[in-house]
Design a protein around this motif. Sequence first.
Motif, PDB file in Angstrom:
ATOM      1  N   ASP A  79       0.816  -1.208   0.000  1.00 61.50           N
ATOM      2  CA  ASP A  79       0.000   0.000   0.000  1.00 61.50           C
ATOM      3  C   ASP A  79       0.856   1.268   0.000  1.00 61.50           C
ATOM      4  OD1 ASP A  79       0.036  -1.469   2.775  1.00 61.50           O
ATOM      5  OD2 ASP A  79       0.051   0.665   3.271  1.00 61.50           O
ATOM      6  N   LEU A 207      -4.682  -4.329   4.325  1.00 59.15           N
ATOM      7  CA  LEU A 207      -5.157  -2.948   4.257  1.00 59.15           C
ATOM      8  C   LEU A 207      -5.521  -2.618   2.820  1.00 59.15           C
ATOM      9  CD1 LEU A 207      -5.647  -0.186   5.565  1.00 59.15           C
ATOM     10  CD2 LEU A 207      -3.247   0.367   5.070  1.00 59.15           C
ATOM     11  N   THR A 208      -6.780  -2.287   2.612  1.00 59.07           N
ATOM     12  CA  THR A 208      -7.296  -1.879   1.304  1.00 59.07           C
ATOM     13  C   THR A 208      -8.185  -0.663   1.534  1.00 59.07           C
ATOM     14  OG1 THR A 208      -9.317  -3.211   1.476  1.00 59.07           O
ATOM     15  CG2 THR A 208      -7.350  -4.310   0.569  1.00 59.07           C
ATOM     16  N   THR A 211     -10.947  -1.762   3.767  1.00 56.96           N
ATOM     17  CA  THR A 211     -10.676  -2.118   5.164  1.00 56.96           C
ATOM     18  C   THR A 211     -10.083  -0.970   5.976  1.00 56.96           C
ATOM     19  OG1 THR A 211      -8.450  -2.981   4.684  1.00 56.96           O
ATOM     20  CG2 THR A 211     -10.302  -4.534   4.547  1.00 56.96           C
ATOM     21  N   ARG A 212      -9.712   0.116   5.333  1.00 59.83           N
ATOM     22  CA  ARG A 212      -9.174   1.268   6.078  1.00 59.83           C
ATOM     23  C   ARG A 212     -10.224   1.776   7.061  1.00 59.83           C
ATOM     24  NH1 ARG A 212      -4.865   4.568   5.404  1.00 59.83           N
ATOM     25  NH2 ARG A 212      -4.385   3.566   3.414  1.00 59.83           N
ATOM     26  N   TYR A 213      -9.834   1.856   8.318  1.00 54.77           N
ATOM     27  CA  TYR A 213     -10.736   2.275   9.397  1.00 54.77           C
ATOM     28  C   TYR A 213     -11.987   1.397   9.479  1.00 54.77           C
ATOM     29  CZ  TYR A 213      -8.085   6.497  10.578  1.00 54.77           C
ATOM     30  OH  TYR A 213      -7.118   7.371  11.024  1.00 54.77           O
ATOM     31  N   ASN A 231      -4.539  -6.778  16.971  1.00 55.42           N
ATOM     32  CA  ASN A 231      -4.275  -6.369  15.593  1.00 55.42           C
ATOM     33  C   ASN A 231      -2.803  -6.582  15.257  1.00 55.42           C
ATOM     34  OD1 ASN A 231      -4.324  -5.312  13.027  1.00 55.42           O
ATOM     35  ND2 ASN A 231      -4.567  -3.185  13.651  1.00 55.42           N
ATOM     36  N   ARG A 234      -2.535  -4.437   9.868  1.00 53.38           N
ATOM     37  CA  ARG A 234      -2.112  -3.097   9.478  1.00 53.38           C
ATOM     38  C   ARG A 234      -2.754  -2.089  10.416  1.00 53.38           C
ATOM     39  NH1 ARG A 234       1.377  -5.215   7.332  1.00 53.38           N
ATOM     40  NH2 ARG A 234       2.109  -5.130   5.176  1.00 53.38           N
ATOM     41  N   SER A 236      -3.781   1.011  10.055  1.00 56.66           N
ATOM     42  CA  SER A 236      -4.870   1.860   9.581  1.00 56.66           C
ATOM     43  C   SER A 236      -6.193   1.124   9.413  1.00 56.66           C
ATOM     44  CB  SER A 236      -4.483   2.526   8.254  1.00 56.66           C
ATOM     45  OG  SER A 236      -3.419   3.434   8.458  1.00 56.66           O
ATOM     46  N   ILE A 237      -6.218  -0.164   9.709  1.00 59.64           N
ATOM     47  CA  ILE A 237      -7.491  -0.883   9.726  1.00 59.64           C
ATOM     48  C   ILE A 237      -8.303  -0.448  10.951  1.00 59.64           C
ATOM     49  CG2 ILE A 237      -8.559  -3.181   9.895  1.00 59.64           C
ATOM     50  CD1 ILE A 237      -6.112  -4.278   8.399  1.00 59.64           C
ATOM     51  N   GLU A 261      -1.450   3.067  13.231  1.00 60.08           N
ATOM     52  CA  GLU A 261      -1.750   3.728  11.951  1.00 60.08           C
ATOM     53  C   GLU A 261      -0.723   4.794  11.545  1.00 60.08           C
ATOM     54  OE1 GLU A 261      -5.002   6.679  11.824  1.00 60.08           O
ATOM     55  OE2 GLU A 261      -5.586   5.889  13.778  1.00 60.08           O
TER      56      GLU A 261
END
Length: 328
Positions: A79, A207-208, A211-213, A231, A234, A236-237, A261
């Motif tokens: 990413d 993380l895509t 899936t971000r946040y 976790n 990633r 930022s998930i 993040e």
Amino acid sequence: MKIFVYSTHRFEKPFLQKAANDNHELIFSAFALEADTAKLANGCKAIIAFTSDDLSADVLDDLYYHGIRFIALRSVGFDHVDLLKAKQLGIKVANVPNYSPYSTAEHAVALLLALNRKLMVGQKLMKRNDFSLDELIGFDMYQKTIGIVGVGKIGGAFAKIMSGFGCRLLGYDPIENKGLALKTGLVYTTLEEVCQQADVVSIHCPLTPETRYMFNKVLFAQMKKGVLLINTARGSIVNTIDLLAALDNKTIAGAGLDVYENEKGIFFRNHLNTIIIDQLFDKLRNNQNVIITGHQAFLTQEALTDIATTTFYNLNQWEKGKSSTNEI
């Protein structure tokens, strides 16, 4: 092939050298790849980059100008790479899509057990000669419901381990592994149901943009009160601000995190003589119900061997004028 290795860490250098097998000229550097350091790779045909390196469009332009035509990522995640720009420039990029899934899965279990059994709190009390047990009550893992978000190779390895504890397993993943479900008793369901029913939620998805946040105040509000969140995927998930709020209101009893993040510029470096200016990170790591490790879940001999071997498989294929099966 002459190859520049950015963000070299002492722990990985022997594995990379062994995998190269004297077939390449390697230039190791502790410098991270960014706009000011792209020129260091001048005269090389390829670079090996890490997750903390900057592979944005402007940096890729600079790399191309200095002769770089191949980028081998020694990571699963990509990413941090502007793939569209790389394609426009004709720079080939490949990652390490698979390495020992047990490294990260076992670390997730370690975080879970340390969090549940209050090992960090217990150590602090012991160093103060306080051997009271009042603050150290955990719970049996046996027959607890474990929610696994992302049931790929790592999530699957985690499921097998937790099955051995006698746990009830719930999984959320767009692709269902029927063989894994048969072996472990894992039941696939929706993300919401996983969060509503699980005593522990462990994140193992990539993380895509989707899936971000993914884990935010809306999802936290649906969780069973007192849940533990793990976790190792990633940072930022998970929305950190919302996580802190959920910890404060006791919805989440504890969080075990190997990622954050805003970890770039913090993790993988020694800040012993510097001040880290990140109020959000300070709140997170100073929360007594949070355990943080510095993105070390992958750090086993087996995983490092796999990463180095795949990295040089990619480079060897390119040197032979062939495509790599790991190109992205």
